[in-house]
Design a protein around this motif. Sequence first.
Motif, PDB file in Angstrom:
ATOM      1  N   UNK A  19       0.778  -1.133  -0.016  1.00 60.01           N
ATOM      2  CA  UNK A  19      -0.212  -0.052   0.104  1.00 60.01           C
ATOM      3  C   UNK A  19       0.852   1.253   0.085  1.00 60.01           C
ATOM      4  N   UNK A  20       1.997   1.383   0.581  1.00 59.29           N
ATOM      5  CA  UNK A  20       3.041   2.276   0.693  1.00 59.29           C
ATOM      6  C   UNK A  20       3.483   2.682  -0.965  1.00 59.29           C
ATOM      7  N   UNK A  21       3.779   1.525  -1.612  1.00 60.89           N
ATOM      8  CA  UNK A  21       4.155   1.624  -2.862  1.00 60.89           C
ATOM      9  C   UNK A  21       3.071   2.199  -3.656  1.00 60.89           C
ATOM     10  N   UNK A  22       1.755   1.687  -3.566  1.00 56.61           N
ATOM     11  CA  UNK A  22       0.546   2.082  -4.368  1.00 56.61           C
ATOM     12  C   UNK A  22       0.509   3.569  -4.188  1.00 56.61           C
ATOM     13  N   UNK A  23       0.906   3.998  -2.988  1.00 53.67           N
ATOM     14  CA  UNK A  23       0.738   5.659  -2.918  1.00 53.67           C
ATOM     15  C   UNK A  23       1.838   6.243  -3.787  1.00 53.67           C
ATOM     16  N   UNK A  24       2.734   5.618  -4.181  1.00 54.69           N
ATOM     17  CA  UNK A  24       3.696   6.152  -5.131  1.00 54.69           C
ATOM     18  C   UNK A  24       3.550   5.797  -6.493  1.00 54.69           C
ATOM     19  N   UNK A 101       8.516   2.845 -12.008  1.00 50.70           N
ATOM     20  CA  UNK A 101       9.362   3.354 -10.789  1.00 50.70           C
ATOM     21  C   UNK A 101       8.571   4.486 -10.017  1.00 50.70           C
ATOM     22  N   UNK A 102       8.874   4.404  -8.901  1.00 52.40           N
ATOM     23  CA  UNK A 102       8.009   5.344  -8.078  1.00 52.40           C
ATOM     24  C   UNK A 102       8.174   6.897  -8.268  1.00 52.40           C
ATOM     25  N   UNK A 103       6.732   7.342  -7.870  1.00 56.64           N
ATOM     26  CA  UNK A 103       6.746   8.919  -8.048  1.00 56.64           C
ATOM     27  C   UNK A 103       7.202   9.341  -6.679  1.00 56.64           C
ATOM     28  N   UNK A 126       7.534   0.401  11.720  1.00 54.05           N
ATOM     29  CA  UNK A 126       7.901  -0.221  10.112  1.00 54.05           C
ATOM     30  C   UNK A 126       7.774   0.902   9.265  1.00 54.05           C
ATOM     31  N   UNK A 127       8.663   1.073   8.359  1.00 55.77           N
ATOM     32  CA  UNK A 127       8.639   2.177   7.086  1.00 55.77           C
ATOM     33  C   UNK A 127       9.134   1.196   6.076  1.00 55.77           C
ATOM     34  N   UNK A 128       8.687   1.748   4.759  1.00 51.91           N
ATOM     35  CA  UNK A 128       9.172   1.346   3.485  1.00 51.91           C
ATOM     36  C   UNK A 128      10.527   1.954   3.126  1.00 51.91           C
ATOM     37  N   UNK A 129      11.605   1.386   2.679  1.00 54.40           N
ATOM     38  CA  UNK A 129      12.872   2.119   2.397  1.00 54.40           C
ATOM     39  C   UNK A 129      13.076   1.350   0.691  1.00 54.40           C
ATOM     40  N   UNK A 130      13.549   2.536  -0.091  1.00 59.06           N
ATOM     41  CA  UNK A 130      13.495   2.206  -1.453  1.00 59.06           C
ATOM     42  C   UNK A 130      14.990   2.557  -1.868  1.00 59.06           C
ATOM     43  N   UNK A 178      19.658  15.838   2.309  1.00 57.83           N
ATOM     44  CA  UNK A 178      18.311  15.830   1.919  1.00 57.83           C
ATOM     45  C   UNK A 178      18.143  16.045   0.558  1.00 57.83           C
ATOM     46  N   UNK A 179      17.457  15.502  -0.217  1.00 57.47           N
ATOM     47  CA  UNK A 179      16.921  15.854  -1.624  1.00 57.47           C
ATOM     48  C   UNK A 179      15.635  16.434  -1.731  1.00 57.47           C
ATOM     49  N   UNK A 180      14.699  15.726  -1.067  1.00 62.38           N
ATOM     50  CA  UNK A 180      13.345  16.207  -0.838  1.00 62.38           C
ATOM     51  C   UNK A 180      12.629  15.600   0.211  1.00 62.38           C
ATOM     52  N   UNK A 181      11.774  16.340   0.972  1.00 65.51           N
ATOM     53  CA  UNK A 181      11.057  15.997   2.019  1.00 65.51           C
ATOM     54  C   UNK A 181       9.353  16.233   1.704  1.00 65.51           C
ATOM     55  N   UNK A 182       8.648  15.225   1.876  1.00 66.24           N
ATOM     56  CA  UNK A 182       7.267  15.711   1.832  1.00 66.24           C
ATOM     57  C   UNK A 182       6.667  15.291   3.076  1.00 66.24           C
ATOM     58  N   UNK A 183       5.930  16.102   3.935  1.00 66.48           N
ATOM     59  CA  UNK A 183       5.525  15.627   5.319  1.00 66.48           C
ATOM     60  C   UNK A 183       4.461  14.611   5.122  1.00 66.48           C
ATOM     61  N   UNK A 184       3.656  14.825   3.866  1.00 66.10           N
ATOM     62  CA  UNK A 184       2.473  14.122   3.726  1.00 66.10           C
ATOM     63  C   UNK A 184       1.250  14.916   4.433  1.00 66.10           C
ATOM     64  N   UNK A 185       0.130  14.063   4.379  1.00 62.80           N
ATOM     65  CA  UNK A 185      -1.071  14.483   4.858  1.00 62.80           C
ATOM     66  C   UNK A 185      -1.900  13.175   5.600  1.00 62.80           C
ATOM     67  N   UNK A 186      -3.135  13.427   5.785  1.00 62.89           N
ATOM     68  CA  UNK A 186      -4.100  12.286   6.354  1.00 62.89           C
ATOM     69  C   UNK A 186      -4.166  11.353   5.462  1.00 62.89           C
ATOM     70  N   UNK A 187      -3.836  11.719   4.123  1.00 59.10           N
ATOM     71  CA  UNK A 187      -4.271  10.668   2.987  1.00 59.10           C
ATOM     72  C   UNK A 187      -2.998  10.543   2.138  1.00 59.10           C
ATOM     73  N   UNK A 188      -1.998  11.199   2.468  1.00 59.52           N
ATOM     74  CA  UNK A 188      -0.831  11.180   1.904  1.00 59.52           C
ATOM     75  C   UNK A 188       0.474  10.659   2.507  1.00 59.52           C
ATOM     76  N   UNK A 189       1.389   9.761   2.144  1.00 57.07           N
ATOM     77  CA  UNK A 189       2.262   9.354   3.089  1.00 57.07           C
ATOM     78  C   UNK A 189       3.413  10.418   3.078  1.00 57.07           C
ATOM     79  N   UNK A 190       4.282  10.301   4.183  1.00 60.23           N
ATOM     80  CA  UNK A 190       5.481  11.216   4.366  1.00 60.23           C
ATOM     81  C   UNK A 190       6.554  10.438   3.683  1.00 60.23           C
ATOM     82  N   UNK A 191       7.346  11.366   2.995  1.00 59.93           N
ATOM     83  CA  UNK A 191       8.594  10.668   2.030  1.00 59.93           C
ATOM     84  C   UNK A 191       9.599  11.600   2.303  1.00 59.93           C
TER      85      UNK A 191
END
Length: 392
Positions: A19-24, A101-103, A126-130, A178-191
């Motif tokens: 599901x993490x990957x699906x969000x990307x 590939x992930x967005x 637990x967190x996903x790493x790429x 750090x190349x990019x950081x998106x804090x996410x939202x209630x429906x979007x993951x932090x990346x």
Amino acid sequence: MNTHVSFTSSSGSFGEFLEDLAALGVAPVSDGGRPYGLLKARTNDRWWLIPISGGRPSAAAMAMFQPVSLAATIIKAGVTTAARLGVSSGWSAGRLRFGALPNLPGKRPAGLAHCAYFTGTAGPHRKTAIQLMAEDGDILGYAKVSRRPLVKPYLAREAEMLRRVGRLALATVDTPAVLAFDPGSAVRPSVLVTDSRKTFGAKSSVRPGGAHLRFLSELASRTRSNGVHRAFESVRALANEIRLPAAWTRRLLSGAARASRFVDGLPVALAHGDFTPWNCIMLEPRLYVFDWEYAADDLPLGYDLVHYLLATRHGADPADVISDLNQRVGALFSDLDLETVRTCVLVSLLLHAAFYLQRQLDYAGSIGGWTDGDRRGRLIDACLRQWGAPAC
């Protein structure tokens, strides 16, 4: 699709990973796409997804697998060779194909052509790493992804700490940028996306050597202050938690009583917070240190050294371990007297225990999932016995 049903289930840590990957924008496909072999850890619920199209990118994907034992080193060598040849039989528990590939947030790393994935260890954080790789397998960087409200603040902390440590311009260590950081939202993951100096052949050391000690000494000297009272409040607060077993309640109360007279003046510094052999590699004469999500400003001198030494040391007599920790912390920080050294070690163990106990309570409602809890408790007991306190 050649895989097991449980891998594509919406339940469990693997389902959450998908599901993490699906969000990307990454989803399993039946045909086409990129094939991956599934390497499962022997002792807990975590998986590495290795591209098996063959060649250097497939071999380089095993850089995500950090062995700290001879058996794990042998496994890594065998899987690396097989993956390079495009062979998945003998090590892979199944296959998946991903269609894209992930967005990722920010500008896509130049030359991104391949990815490898790590599901993260099942548990509260637990967190996903790429792993992001070029066409020739060179490692371009890493992305961490989480949709969990409990984990998102730690990705934000890591982004902050990487920028802060980078500004210190330490002579003994390199850290990711750090190349990019998106804090996410209630429906979007932090990346969190970072670059990397990691290479396929990079190695770590089970025991801290000169490069590790130089780094810890410089980080402490540049950020040192006094007073651990803010962090120590977690120990006092947890001692009143009604869901805590009685032995841990007594242990925390006894430890807090012993250390409370020293905490306002105890020497503290910025610490990595999870300094282990698998969170750093050797780039002689410097060290390369990553995974800063648990870093904090007011951890006792020696916290990181204690954590590193205990990460792979099991089965020894607790009194002997504590004696060794006291000696090593005292040697690294030679200006400290024995009483201060002992207190730094005790408070380090108490803070570590409070963090893991609270995390497990928040996640599962009990401490049963903390597999290292009994050993850590015995070490705190051995610490307290230095001052004549009874064991818990």
